[in-house]
Each structure stands twice: as C-alpha cells, then as structure tokens.
Design a protein around this motif. Sequence first.
Motif: not given
Length: 189
Positions: A122-133
């Motif tokens: 969950r944290r890994h995917l959230d961090l990926m989404k943050s980077i894209a954002r």
Amino acid sequence: MSEGAPVRMPAAARRAEILVAAGVEFARNGLAGGRLDAIAERAGISHPRVVQMFGSKKKLFLEVVDNAFDRIEAAFERAEPTLVALGDAYMKLLRRERTVGLVMLQGFAAAADEDVQQAVRRRHLDLMKSIARLTGADGLQVRTFFATGLIQTVSTALELSERRADTAWSAWILQLVDPSPEKHISDES
C-alpha cells in the motif's frame, strides 16, 4: 528525582523516542530479529511499556516502516517536482538518515508476512502515485524511477562508492526511458 530514574515526558514525545529506537533496531535486525527489550533499553523505558504503547512487535515494525515512507514522501513534497530533483532529495535523505533506506529494505524482506506485505505494498503504491502526481511522470517513468531508487538504496546501504549512487547516474538512467502513452499509475504498476 533520583539518578537513573526514568524521565517523565509527554506520551507523544515518548512515542517518537520509541519509534527512533525501534527504527535503529529494525534497520539492523529486521522484523524477525528485532527485539522489543533492545528497543526498550535504547529508549530508556520498560519492555512492558513498549508493548502497552504499540501492542506487538509487528505493529511497532509497521509503524516504523510507515515512518520511513512518511519521511520519503515529505522529502519528495519539499523537492522541485521533477524526477531528477526527487531522486536527489531521496539520496540526501538516505545519506542523512541511514535507517530510512534500511527500514524500507527490511519491510520488503519481511513481505512473506501477509500483514507486512499488504502494508508495504500500500505504501509503495501510494508513493508511486505521489511521484506521478508531483512530476506528471507516466507509469514507465515512475517504475524506472523506483528501479533506480532501489539501486540507490542498496548502494547506500552497502556504502558503495558515490559513483554508483549519485544523482547524475540516476538522471542518465531516467533519460533512457522511452515514455509510454499511459499517464496514470494503476495498482498493477
């Protein structure tokens, strides 16, 4: 107050102190090898008090992992919104706070435990989404950024030469990425 008596402090400050002590212990020994009594000793409190505050070793470990991801996210939020600047911010964080990268690696290593796997995923995917954002990067660019970051994390953990873990090398890798047409990261990224 007698010498050697524990210092009373607000619960939030004590909790933060325990998280720092636990970060050191788990960075060195992981979930399986980390010891609550060693954490308690490092924090200057009793083992039962650690259990009272966190419930279990696994719950404490997961809070430490969350704390590491929070620190990474905060470093990214403060950086210029480019992949190279985020990479630079990450490397500065790893050099300044060695336990962050080690704890993240220990989180990946403990992923055989389903609770840990779900939390770290969950944290890994959230961090990926943050980077894209933050950067507008597409899925391939974000995955390449993470692959590069993992190499930097390992290089820093192993204290390899600066040439293998520097931002210029990361920028070179990121420039090799052929951007894909997708613009959003999905959970399958």
